[in-house]
Design a protein around this motif. Structure first.
Motif, PDB file in Angstrom:
ATOM      1  N   GLN A 106      -7.379 -18.553  11.619  1.00 46.36           N
ATOM      2  CA  GLN A 106      -7.198 -19.800  12.360  1.00 46.36           C
ATOM      3  C   GLN A 106      -5.829 -20.405  12.055  1.00 46.36           C
ATOM      4  N   PRO A 107      -5.292 -21.195  12.982  1.00 50.00           N
ATOM      5  CA  PRO A 107      -4.040 -21.902  12.685  1.00 50.00           C
ATOM      6  C   PRO A 107      -4.160 -22.693  11.391  1.00 50.00           C
ATOM      7  N   GLY A 108      -3.097 -22.628  10.590  1.00 51.94           N
ATOM      8  CA  GLY A 108      -3.100 -23.280   9.291  1.00 51.94           C
ATOM      9  C   GLY A 108      -3.606 -22.406   8.173  1.00 51.94           C
ATOM     10  N   GLY A 109      -4.162 -21.258   8.516  1.00 51.27           N
ATOM     11  CA  GLY A 109      -4.708 -20.356   7.512  1.00 51.27           C
ATOM     12  C   GLY A 109      -3.657 -19.477   6.867  1.00 51.27           C
ATOM     13  N   SER A 110      -4.133 -18.576   6.010  1.00 54.82           N
ATOM     14  CA  SER A 110      -3.253 -17.697   5.252  1.00 54.82           C
ATOM     15  C   SER A 110      -3.729 -16.250   5.331  1.00 54.82           C
ATOM     16  N   LEU A 111      -2.769 -15.353   5.215  1.00 53.56           N
ATOM     17  CA  LEU A 111      -3.029 -13.923   5.076  1.00 53.56           C
ATOM     18  C   LEU A 111      -1.988 -13.357   4.131  1.00 53.56           C
ATOM     19  N   LYS A 112      -2.373 -12.281   3.443  1.00 46.22           N
ATOM     20  CA  LYS A 112      -1.404 -11.564   2.617  1.00 46.22           C
ATOM     21  C   LYS A 112      -1.373 -10.111   3.068  1.00 46.22           C
ATOM     22  N   LEU A 113      -0.216  -9.698   3.553  1.00 36.92           N
ATOM     23  CA  LEU A 113      -0.012  -8.314   3.963  1.00 36.92           C
ATOM     24  C   LEU A 113       0.489  -7.492   2.785  1.00 36.92           C
ATOM     25  N   SER A 114       0.073  -6.245   2.751  1.00 34.62           N
ATOM     26  CA  SER A 114       0.544  -5.298   1.737  1.00 34.62           C
ATOM     27  C   SER A 114       1.105  -4.067   2.432  1.00 34.62           C
ATOM     28  N   CYS A 115       2.053  -3.430   1.785  1.00 37.52           N
ATOM     29  CA  CYS A 115       2.620  -2.186   2.296  1.00 37.52           C
ATOM     30  C   CYS A 115       2.764  -1.231   1.126  1.00 37.52           C
ATOM     31  N   ALA A 116       1.974  -0.177   1.148  1.00 33.71           N
ATOM     32  CA  ALA A 116       2.025   0.835   0.097  1.00 33.71           C
ATOM     33  C   ALA A 116       3.000   1.934   0.502  1.00 33.71           C
ATOM     34  N   ALA A 117       3.963   2.192  -0.364  1.00 28.71           N
ATOM     35  CA  ALA A 117       5.027   3.152  -0.059  1.00 28.71           C
ATOM     36  C   ALA A 117       4.877   4.421  -0.897  1.00 28.71           C
ATOM     37  N   SER A 118       5.281   5.537  -0.327  1.00 26.89           N
ATOM     38  CA  SER A 118       5.290   6.806  -1.059  1.00 26.89           C
ATOM     39  C   SER A 118       6.329   7.732  -0.461  1.00 26.89           C
ATOM     40  N   GLY A 119       6.698   8.755  -1.222  1.00 26.65           N
ATOM     41  CA  GLY A 119       7.620   9.758  -0.726  1.00 26.65           C
ATOM     42  C   GLY A 119       9.085   9.473  -0.988  1.00 26.65           C
ATOM     43  N   PHE A 120       9.384   8.390  -1.694  1.00 27.21           N
ATOM     44  CA  PHE A 120      10.766   8.073  -2.052  1.00 27.21           C
ATOM     45  C   PHE A 120      10.741   7.201  -3.304  1.00 27.21           C
ATOM     46  N   THR A 121      11.910   6.993  -3.885  1.00 29.63           N
ATOM     47  CA  THR A 121      12.014   6.178  -5.089  1.00 29.63           C
ATOM     48  C   THR A 121      12.019   4.712  -4.675  1.00 29.63           C
ATOM     49  N   PHE A 122      10.843   4.139  -4.642  1.00 27.35           N
ATOM     50  CA  PHE A 122      10.641   2.788  -4.076  1.00 27.35           C
ATOM     51  C   PHE A 122      11.561   1.761  -4.716  1.00 27.35           C
ATOM     52  N   SER A 123      11.716   1.817  -6.008  1.00 29.71           N
ATOM     53  CA  SER A 123      12.470   0.790  -6.729  1.00 29.71           C
ATOM     54  C   SER A 123      13.967   0.832  -6.435  1.00 29.71           C
ATOM     55  N   SER A 124      14.427   1.818  -5.689  1.00 24.40           N
ATOM     56  CA  SER A 124      15.849   1.948  -5.377  1.00 24.40           C
ATOM     57  C   SER A 124      16.244   1.364  -4.029  1.00 24.40           C
TER      58      SER A 124
END
Length: 117
Positions: free
Chosen positions: A13-31
């Motif tokens: 609903q308007p005014g609400g919250s969501l948290k999206l996540s994105c799981a990464a693989s296949g590369f050096t994520f921290s770079s």
């Protein structure tokens, strides 16, 4: 191979919250910097936010400043987008993207966010 898998979308609903996540693989994520990009129905792609490789620098489009927060956990190879005070105009498919040396080079499949009463 590079994989980016978004999750966390849904109907809120308007005014609400969501948290999206994105799981990464296949590369050096921290770079690599990571971004969130969205596409509203019938509209073009809109850059929303990005975060540098270490997580110390973040950037937002004006329409989400103060409402959205990007973060990352390099130990978990995951980038997040916390979305608060959601508005109907935030309705879109949200994509996670990897930023290569010449710009965005990989995208996830997207997750739908719908803000409606």
């Amino acid at each position: 191979q590079v994989q980016l898998v978004e999750s966390g979308g849904g109907l809120v609903q308007p005014g609400g919250s969501l948290k999206l996540s994105c799981a990464a693989s296949g590369f050096t994520f921290s770079s690599y910097a990571m971004s969130w990009i969205r596409q509203a129905p019938g509209k073009g792609l809109e850059w929303v936010s990005d975060i540098n490789s270490g997580g110390g620098s973040t950037y937002y489009t004006d329409s989400v400043k103060g409402r959205f927060t990007i973060s990352r956990d390099n130990a978990k190879n995951t980038v997040y987008l916390q979305m608060n005070s959601l508005k109907p105009e935030d309705t879109a498919v949200y994509y996670c993207a990897k930023e290569g040396p010449s710009g965005t080079d990989y995208w996830g499949q997207g997750t739908q966010v719908t803000v409606s009463s």
